[in-house]
Design an enzyme around this catalytic site. Sequence first.
Site, mmCIF file in Angstrom:
data_model
loop_
_atom_site.group_PDB
_atom_site.id
_atom_site.type_symbol
_atom_site.label_atom_id
_atom_site.label_comp_id
_atom_site.label_asym_id
_atom_site.label_seq_id
_atom_site.Cartn_x
_atom_site.Cartn_y
_atom_site.Cartn_z
ATOM 1 N N HIS A 1 -24.425 -55.100 8.761
ATOM 2 C CA HIS A 1 -24.776 -56.660 8.786
ATOM 3 C C HIS A 1 -24.370 -57.207 7.512
ATOM 4 O O HIS A 1 -24.393 -56.525 6.652
ATOM 5 C CB HIS A 1 -26.117 -56.758 9.488
ATOM 6 N N ARG B 1 -22.622 -57.274 22.611
ATOM 7 C CA ARG B 1 -24.138 -57.111 22.565
ATOM 8 C C ARG B 1 -24.973 -57.422 21.226
ATOM 9 O O ARG B 1 -25.760 -58.261 21.218
ATOM 10 C CB ARG B 1 -24.083 -55.425 22.729
ATOM 11 N N ASP B 2 -24.692 -56.795 20.290
ATOM 12 C CA ASP B 2 -25.406 -57.034 18.945
ATOM 13 C C ASP B 2 -25.054 -58.473 18.517
ATOM 14 O O ASP B 2 -26.154 -59.075 18.151
ATOM 15 C CB ASP B 2 -24.697 -56.250 17.725
ATOM 16 N N CYS C 1 -30.294 -59.312 14.365
ATOM 17 C CA CYS C 1 -31.099 -58.507 15.158
ATOM 18 C C CYS C 1 -32.557 -59.248 15.489
ATOM 19 O O CYS C 1 -33.148 -59.768 14.303
ATOM 20 C CB CYS C 1 -31.604 -57.255 14.536
ATOM 21 N N ASN D 1 -23.421 -59.303 12.328
ATOM 22 C CA ASN D 1 -22.495 -57.813 11.844
ATOM 23 C C ASN D 1 -21.271 -58.504 11.218
ATOM 24 O O ASN D 1 -20.846 -59.766 11.182
ATOM 25 C CB ASN D 1 -21.847 -57.435 13.202
ATOM 26 N N HIS E 1 -22.211 -49.327 10.493
ATOM 27 C CA HIS E 1 -22.690 -50.455 11.398
ATOM 28 C C HIS E 1 -23.064 -51.604 10.234
ATOM 29 O O HIS E 1 -24.375 -51.281 9.957
ATOM 30 C CB HIS E 1 -23.549 -50.160 12.342
HETATM 31 P P1 HMG Z 1 -42.679 -51.570 26.513
HETATM 32 O O1 HMG Z 1 -43.014 -52.827 26.539
HETATM 33 O O2 HMG Z 1 -43.367 -50.558 25.677
HETATM 34 O O3 HMG Z 1 -42.027 -50.729 27.745
HETATM 35 O O4 HMG Z 1 -40.973 -52.139 25.951
HETATM 36 P P2 HMG Z 1 -43.001 -50.286 29.215
HETATM 37 O O5 HMG Z 1 -42.315 -48.991 29.319
HETATM 38 O O6 HMG Z 1 -44.309 -50.187 28.534
HETATM 39 O O7 HMG Z 1 -42.674 -51.370 30.082
HETATM 40 C C1 HMG Z 1 -43.122 -52.840 30.067
HETATM 41 C C2 HMG Z 1 -42.248 -53.465 31.028
HETATM 42 O O8 HMG Z 1 -40.910 -53.432 30.747
HETATM 43 C C3 HMG Z 1 -42.367 -52.860 32.379
HETATM 44 O O9 HMG Z 1 -42.006 -54.108 33.109
HETATM 45 C C4 HMG Z 1 -41.052 -52.180 32.737
HETATM 46 O O10 HMG Z 1 -40.581 -52.149 33.920
HETATM 47 C C5 HMG Z 1 -40.099 -52.929 31.815
HETATM 48 P P3 HMG Z 1 -43.671 -54.956 33.870
HETATM 49 O O11 HMG Z 1 -44.102 -53.961 34.729
HETATM 50 O O12 HMG Z 1 -44.231 -55.599 32.726
HETATM 51 O O13 HMG Z 1 -42.830 -55.927 34.679
HETATM 52 N N1 HMG Z 1 -38.939 -52.171 31.225
HETATM 53 C C6 HMG Z 1 -37.518 -52.243 31.231
HETATM 54 N N2 HMG Z 1 -37.187 -53.639 31.782
HETATM 55 C C7 HMG Z 1 -35.693 -53.300 31.675
HETATM 56 N N3 HMG Z 1 -34.976 -52.712 31.246
HETATM 57 C C8 HMG Z 1 -35.680 -51.632 30.469
HETATM 58 C C9 HMG Z 1 -36.957 -51.516 30.661
HETATM 59 N N4 HMG Z 1 -38.034 -50.673 30.101
HETATM 60 C C10 HMG Z 1 -39.239 -50.926 30.546
HETATM 61 N N5 HMG Z 1 -34.802 -50.590 29.749
HETATM 62 C C11 HMG Z 1 -38.748 -51.346 25.541
HETATM 63 C C12 HMG Z 1 -40.109 -50.861 25.475
HETATM 64 C C13 HMG Z 1 -37.747 -49.947 24.771
HETATM 65 C C14 HMG Z 1 -38.303 -51.518 26.897
HETATM 66 C C15 HMG Z 1 -38.702 -52.643 24.929
HETATM 67 O O14 HMG Z 1 -39.279 -52.256 23.481
HETATM 68 C C16 HMG Z 1 -37.293 -53.026 24.624
HETATM 69 O O15 HMG Z 1 -36.680 -53.394 25.625
HETATM 70 N N6 HMG Z 1 -36.596 -53.136 23.366
HETATM 71 C C17 HMG Z 1 -35.522 -53.532 23.293
HETATM 72 C C18 HMG Z 1 -35.044 -54.106 21.837
HETATM 73 C C19 HMG Z 1 -33.579 -54.249 21.664
HETATM 74 O O16 HMG Z 1 -33.016 -54.379 22.609
HETATM 75 N N7 HMG Z 1 -33.496 -54.547 20.450
HETATM 76 C C20 HMG Z 1 -32.123 -55.072 19.887
HETATM 77 C C21 HMG Z 1 -31.306 -53.780 19.807
HETATM 78 S S1 HMG Z 1 -31.223 -52.601 18.788
HETATM 79 C C22 HMG Z 1 -30.369 -53.439 17.432
HETATM 80 O O17 HMG Z 1 -29.829 -54.213 17.448
HETATM 81 C C23 HMG Z 1 -29.942 -52.456 16.148
HETATM 82 C C24 HMG Z 1 -28.452 -51.883 16.330
HETATM 83 O O18 HMG Z 1 -27.602 -52.956 16.231
HETATM 84 C C25 HMG Z 1 -28.076 -51.237 15.059
HETATM 85 C C26 HMG Z 1 -28.567 -51.711 13.867
HETATM 86 O O19 HMG Z 1 -28.236 -52.864 13.434
HETATM 87 O O20 HMG Z 1 -29.557 -51.311 13.090
HETATM 88 C C27 HMG Z 1 -28.324 -50.817 17.304
HETATM 89 MG MG MG Z 2 -27.105 -54.073 14.706
#
Ligand code: HMG
Ligand code: MG
Length: 312
Positions: A208, A14-15, A239, A248, A206
């Site tokens: 990086h 995933r990450d 990220c 990571n 966690h």
């Molecule tokens: P948004 O644009 O604010 O969402 O995104 P929305 O509710 O306004 O919906 C917009 C569109 O997205 C709609 O589709 C929804 O249906 C769709 P449209 O009508 O435009 O066709 N939608 C989705 N589709 C699939 N799956 C969903 C979903 N939700 C809405 N769950 C949202 C908000 C949270 C969805 C967006 O910002 C997003 O997906 N962000 C993910 C970012 C991400 O994955 N970042 C990396 C992970 S975090 C990380 O890596 C850190 C970590 O490792 C720890 C560290 O290192 O610190 C964990």
């Molecule tokens: Mg991370």
Amino acid sequence: MQKGYVKIVEVGPRDGLQNEARYVDVETRLALIARLVAAGVQHIEAAAFVSPKWVPQMAGSAELMKRLPRRAGVHYSALTPNLYGLESAIEAGCEEVAVFASASEQFSRRNINCTIRESLERFRSVVEAAFAHGIKVRGYVSCALHCPYEGAVPTGKVAEVAMLLYELGCYEVSLGDTVGRGTPDSTRTMLEMVARRIPVQHLCCHFHDTYGMAIANIASSLELGVRVFDSSVAGLGGCPYAAGASGNVATEEVLYLLQGMGYDTGINLPQLVEAGRFISQALGRESSSRVGRAYAATGGGRLLAASTCDAA
Ligand code: HMG
Ligand code: MG
């Protein structure tokens, strides 16, 4: 002398892969996971039910979750930022999900398009719905040491967000050094603050490895009693919302450290190195793990744990 068990949560699928420029197809991700399982990895963050517009690399998560090799003692999880993601995760048969908050307001907006407060409100519904389906929930706090937009993050804010996730029902809270700028001292200061509010056995670190401090930070966390670490095979990752962040910490390095210190992880290091070789080859590049590269340099003939190296 054995010092006890340390849980490794392998987040490479995933990450790691979420930040690779090259999209890795579901078949290859499954082949990687099969190798991780063969190496003895028991906790794997396999997928993310996030918007494919935001993170295209995680497309195919539903198919992947449905086709994962089910083995006794092997646990898979997936990121779910909202109810939409949770519903997809339930449909795909997930038994554990993770919600991800941030201790930095700017990072929260850039990563999940909402404020910290809004994210926690969303997560309340996600956790309630997950529990109603018997699904365990893990929580992340990003920017636990540093934010790419706001700089140093106050430890009090990290502790507050971590506590709110714990109170929501997250059984484990993973503290993310998202941009890899932590040092052993800043890690210690942050952990001491968080551990005043959450029992240390419910905390994970966690790291990086952008500045090469991750292994030193893990050693520092171990001294404070942390026994759960997230890591990525071959040091995959980064990220998409943290420019300049590297992968990571490599799982191979973490195992080498832990074996050398006398901790048990249940993971076979040479087999894990093989999993790292496999995914690096699929990505068309060298492994970011120094342990993995050292193994390759010796022709794969032997890879000794740190504790046995001196005697060799
Ligand atoms: P948004 O644009 O604010 O969402 O995104 P929305 O509710 O306004 O919906 C917009 C569109 O997205 C709609 O589709 C929804 O249906 C769709 P449209 O009508 O435009 O066709 N939608 C989705 N589709 C699939 N799956 C969903 C979903 N939700 C809405 N769950 C949202 C908000 C949270 C969805 C967006 O910002 C997003 O997906 N962000 C993910 C970012 C991400 O994955 N970042 C990396 C992970 S975090 C990380 O890596 C850190 C970590 O490792 C720890 C560290 O290192 O610190 C964990
Ligand atoms: Mg991370």
